[in-house]
Design a protein around this motif. Structure first.
Motif, PDB file in Angstrom:
ATOM      1  N   PHE A 165     -11.422   6.683 -11.043  1.00  0.00           N
ATOM      2  CA  PHE A 165     -10.562   5.702 -10.382  1.00  0.00           C
ATOM      3  C   PHE A 165     -11.389   4.811  -9.461  1.00  0.00           C
ATOM      4  O   PHE A 165     -11.241   3.577  -9.484  1.00  0.00           O
ATOM      5  N   LEU A 166     -12.254   5.422  -8.650  1.00  0.00           N
ATOM      6  CA  LEU A 166     -13.074   4.639  -7.709  1.00  0.00           C
ATOM      7  C   LEU A 166     -13.986   3.665  -8.444  1.00  0.00           C
ATOM      8  O   LEU A 166     -14.111   2.506  -8.045  1.00  0.00           O
ATOM      9  N   ALA A 167     -14.597   4.114  -9.535  1.00  0.00           N
ATOM     10  CA  ALA A 167     -15.493   3.246 -10.309  1.00  0.00           C
ATOM     11  C   ALA A 167     -14.723   2.092 -10.942  1.00  0.00           C
ATOM     12  O   ALA A 167     -15.159   0.937 -10.892  1.00  0.00           O
ATOM     13  N   ALA A 168     -13.577   2.398 -11.545  1.00  0.00           N
ATOM     14  CA  ALA A 168     -12.771   1.342 -12.177  1.00  0.00           C
ATOM     15  C   ALA A 168     -12.252   0.365 -11.133  1.00  0.00           C
ATOM     16  O   ALA A 168     -12.272  -0.852 -11.353  1.00  0.00           O
ATOM     17  N   SER A 169     -11.803   0.860 -10.005  1.00  0.00           N
ATOM     18  CA  SER A 169     -11.307  -0.006  -8.944  1.00  0.00           C
ATOM     19  C   SER A 169     -12.419  -0.945  -8.463  1.00  0.00           C
ATOM     20  O   SER A 169     -12.187  -2.145  -8.265  1.00  0.00           O
ATOM     21  N   HIS A 190       0.853  -1.197   0.000  1.00  0.00           N
ATOM     22  CA  HIS A 190       0.000   0.000   0.000  1.00  0.00           C
ATOM     23  C   HIS A 190       0.887   1.244   0.000  1.00  0.00           C
ATOM     24  O   HIS A 190       1.006   1.936   1.009  1.00  0.00           O
ATOM     25  N   THR A 191       1.509   1.549  -1.129  1.00  0.00           N
ATOM     26  CA  THR A 191       2.578   2.550  -1.155  1.00  0.00           C
ATOM     27  C   THR A 191       2.351   3.742  -2.073  1.00  0.00           C
ATOM     28  O   THR A 191       3.166   4.655  -2.091  1.00  0.00           O
ATOM     29  N   ARG A 203      -2.531  -2.477  -7.695  1.00  0.00           N
ATOM     30  CA  ARG A 203      -3.903  -2.046  -7.979  1.00  0.00           C
ATOM     31  C   ARG A 203      -3.878  -0.740  -8.773  1.00  0.00           C
ATOM     32  O   ARG A 203      -4.623  -0.564  -9.725  1.00  0.00           O
ATOM     33  N   TRP A 204      -3.006   0.217  -8.374  1.00  0.00           N
ATOM     34  CA  TRP A 204      -2.915   1.475  -9.109  1.00  0.00           C
ATOM     35  C   TRP A 204      -2.540   1.178 -10.568  1.00  0.00           C
ATOM     36  O   TRP A 204      -3.135   1.721 -11.487  1.00  0.00           O
ATOM     37  N   LEU A 205      -1.571   0.283 -10.765  1.00  0.00           N
ATOM     38  CA  LEU A 205      -1.133  -0.071 -12.117  1.00  0.00           C
ATOM     39  C   LEU A 205      -2.270  -0.725 -12.895  1.00  0.00           C
ATOM     40  O   LEU A 205      -2.482  -0.430 -14.070  1.00  0.00           O
ATOM     41  N   GLN A 206      -3.042  -1.582 -12.246  1.00  0.00           N
ATOM     42  CA  GLN A 206      -4.169  -2.247 -12.892  1.00  0.00           C
ATOM     43  C   GLN A 206      -5.215  -1.221 -13.346  1.00  0.00           C
ATOM     44  O   GLN A 206      -5.725  -1.298 -14.465  1.00  0.00           O
TER      45      GLN A 206
END
Length: 133
Positions: free
Chosen positions: A56-60, A46-47, A91-94
């Protein structure tokens, strides 16, 4: 004989500087101390200090990580656009690969992120500090 606390090495960000706080409202970080610090027990890494967006929230959420629904049993208020949050590097990369990357605060993003996310991608999405405006 006196006991001396071991000196903890200061964490560095992706710029090679001391880490800055990511966010305290809501309180973020794997250790819930406001920093995107990591350690051996943080298997999710978690970095990445993100300023989350609606996209971002919707895609995540579509990708299986719902960050907007409150979970009071875990002290999690749910995120809204504009919140700063320490996101798992993978997750950010995904979400980036899904076309919905959010801004990143480089000064508060841990150097271990670079093992997963290329610096160039982080730089493309970097929040420019106010003092540079």
């Amino acid at each position: 004989m006196s006991f001396v606390e071991p000196v903890k090495a200061e964490s560095k960000n992706v710029l090679g500087q001391p880490m800055q706080t990511c966010g305290c409202d809501p309180m973020t970080g794997f250790y819930r101390d406001g920093c995107c610090d990591t350690g051996p027990d943080d298997v999710g890494v978690h970095t990445v200090c993100c300023v989350v967006t609606e996209e971002f929230l919707a895609a995540s959420q579509r990708l299986g990580n719902d960050l907007s629904t409150p979970m009071p049993q875990f002290g999690f208020p749910g995120l809204k656009p504009g919140d700063r949050w320490c996101v798992c590097a993978a997750r950010w990369l995904q979400v980036f690969e899904a076309g919905a990357a959010c801004p990143v605060v480089l000064e508060a993003t841990h150097e271990n992120t670079l093992r997963i996310v290329p610096f160039e991608l982080l730089l493309q999405h970097a929040v420019i500090p106010d003092k540079l405006h």
